[in-house]
Design a protein around this motif. Structure first.
Motif, PDB file in Angstrom:
ATOM      1  N   LEU A 282      68.491  68.844  46.345  1.00 32.35           N
ATOM      2  CA  LEU A 282      68.507  68.050  45.120  1.00 32.35           C
ATOM      3  C   LEU A 282      68.767  66.585  45.466  1.00 32.35           C
ATOM      4  O   LEU A 282      69.590  66.285  46.333  1.00 32.35           O
ATOM      5  N   SER A 283      68.064  65.685  44.775  1.00 31.83           N
ATOM      6  CA  SER A 283      68.262  64.250  44.966  1.00 31.83           C
ATOM      7  C   SER A 283      68.736  63.644  43.652  1.00 31.83           C
ATOM      8  O   SER A 283      68.256  64.005  42.577  1.00 31.83           O
ATOM      9  N   GLY A 284      69.680  62.718  43.749  1.00 29.41           N
ATOM     10  CA  GLY A 284      70.159  62.060  42.540  1.00 29.41           C
ATOM     11  C   GLY A 284      71.376  61.214  42.809  1.00 29.41           C
ATOM     12  O   GLY A 284      71.822  61.060  43.949  1.00 29.41           O
ATOM     13  N   LYS A 285      71.918  60.671  41.745  1.00 33.73           N
ATOM     14  CA  LYS A 285      73.091  59.814  41.822  1.00 33.73           C
ATOM     15  C   LYS A 285      74.346  60.648  41.566  1.00 33.73           C
ATOM     16  O   LYS A 285      74.423  61.393  40.597  1.00 33.73           O
ATOM     17  N   ALA A 286      75.321  60.522  42.479  1.00 33.25           N
ATOM     18  CA  ALA A 286      76.593  61.217  42.305  1.00 33.25           C
ATOM     19  C   ALA A 286      77.408  60.482  41.246  1.00 33.25           C
ATOM     20  O   ALA A 286      77.989  59.432  41.509  1.00 33.25           O
ATOM     21  N   VAL A 287      77.431  61.028  40.026  1.00 34.67           N
ATOM     22  CA  VAL A 287      78.043  60.335  38.887  1.00 34.67           C
ATOM     23  C   VAL A 287      79.559  60.466  38.896  1.00 34.67           C
ATOM     24  O   VAL A 287      80.286  59.475  38.736  1.00 34.67           O
ATOM     25  N   ARG A 288      80.048  61.692  39.109  1.00 35.75           N
ATOM     26  CA  ARG A 288      81.492  61.895  39.080  1.00 35.75           C
ATOM     27  C   ARG A 288      81.833  63.309  39.552  1.00 35.75           C
ATOM     28  O   ARG A 288      80.951  64.163  39.666  1.00 35.75           O
TER      29      ARG A 288
END
Length: 312
Positions: A282-288
């Protein structure tokens, strides 16, 4: 478990670390002959413990702390009461712990430690480099009661926090964490955590957990980073401090209060990352990290809530 004469003497000498204890005192306190004391001391020396011997008034035998790890040396520094088993060599502390739990040899919380792992177990079946004398290779074998609530990913993050607190207290070093189980110092990986569960197939509940840590303390001859060029304390003391830190959290980890500490050292935060989850990436922004200890990843398809995986 039967305690040998050599182990009893080692415990006595550790309790008088760097002090002379006469052979006569040892013989009298243990109701043994001087020859039996000498034979036990010879075995300890052959096993790698540093025990000085001198004749004369006020002399005798003296234990000198060194790099030899031992259950007695670790237990001497422990605040908690837990069984500790130390081996010169194991293929993997996690594998040994699982086998002990499955076959009934381990029935209470136990710490398994190896001076060297010949096939240290990493995430997704990788091998963790585990040379002698330079690292800490440790697994907690934790039987689970039928009605006990278990959240494996929270337990893994609690061990990361325990490692961070231990290293900060002993070395004044701040560690960083990458999802979910990797430990970094100055941009280099120095350790990893592996949490494994044993499931009761009839009830589909957890019967035991194994939480392992491999931490590179001083070894420079590896792809990993390291914490320090030379240890100022023994690995026994490092192990004892880590065990105590983890056990301080184990009874209360479900409340998630330690998560603020994990978040403070979570280096993936607000970064665009790739996370391997089982057979997919999975690719994405680590939000919290949410209050349940899950990684919230913002992907092109929406928010993913992860309880496992590894940052690539």
């Amino acid at each position: 478990m039967t305690t040998s004469t050599a182990e009893i003497i080692l415990n006595l000498l550790i309790n008088h670390e760097n002090e002379w204890v006469s052979g006569q005192e040892l013989a009298a306190s243990l109701n043994l002959s001087r020859a039996a004391i000498w034979k036990a001391i010879a075995k300890l020396t052959a096993d790698g413990f540093t025990i000085e011997s001198q004749r004369g008034p006020g002399k005798g035998y003296r234990y000198i702390p060194d790099e030899k790890m031992s259950a007695a040396g670790i237990s001497h520094d422990l605040e908690h009461d837990i069984t500790v088993q130390v081996f010169d060599s194991l293929p993997s502390t996690n594998v040994y712990a699982k086998q002990g739990l499955v076959n009934g040899d381990v029935t209470e919380p136990t710490v398994i430690i190896a001076n060297i792992q010949t096939r240290g177990t990493g995430h997704f079946g990788r091998v963790f480099d585990s040379p002698a004398q330079t690292g800490l290779y440790l697994s907690f074998a934790l039987p689970v009661d039928p009605d006990q609530q278990v959240v494996p990913h929270l337990l893994a993050t609690s061990l990361a926090v325990a490692v961070g607190r231990t290293v900060k207290a002993l070395f004044d070093i701040d560690l960083d964490f990458k999802w979910i189980n990797n430990i970094y110092y100055q941009g280099q990986k120095v350790g990893g955590i592996l949490t494994e569960a044993i499931v009761n197939f009839e009830t589909q509940t957890y019967s035991a957990l194994v939480v392992g840590i491999g931490l590179n303390l001083t070894n420079k001859q590896t792809e990993l980073g390291y914490l320090t060029s030379q240890l100022a304390i023994s690995r026994n003391q490092v192990a004892a401090a880590l065990i105590d830190q983890f056990l301080n959290l184990y009874d209360t980890y479900l409340d998630g209060k330690f998560l603020d500490d994990y978040r403070a050292h979570f280096s993936d935060l607000n970064q665009t990352i790739q996370v391997q989850c089982s057979q997919k990436i999975l690719s994405g922004k680590a939000v919290r990290i949410d209050n349940d200890g899950r990684l919230i990843l913002e992907t092109a398809e929406g928010l993913e809530k992860l309880v496992a995986g590894e940052t690539l």
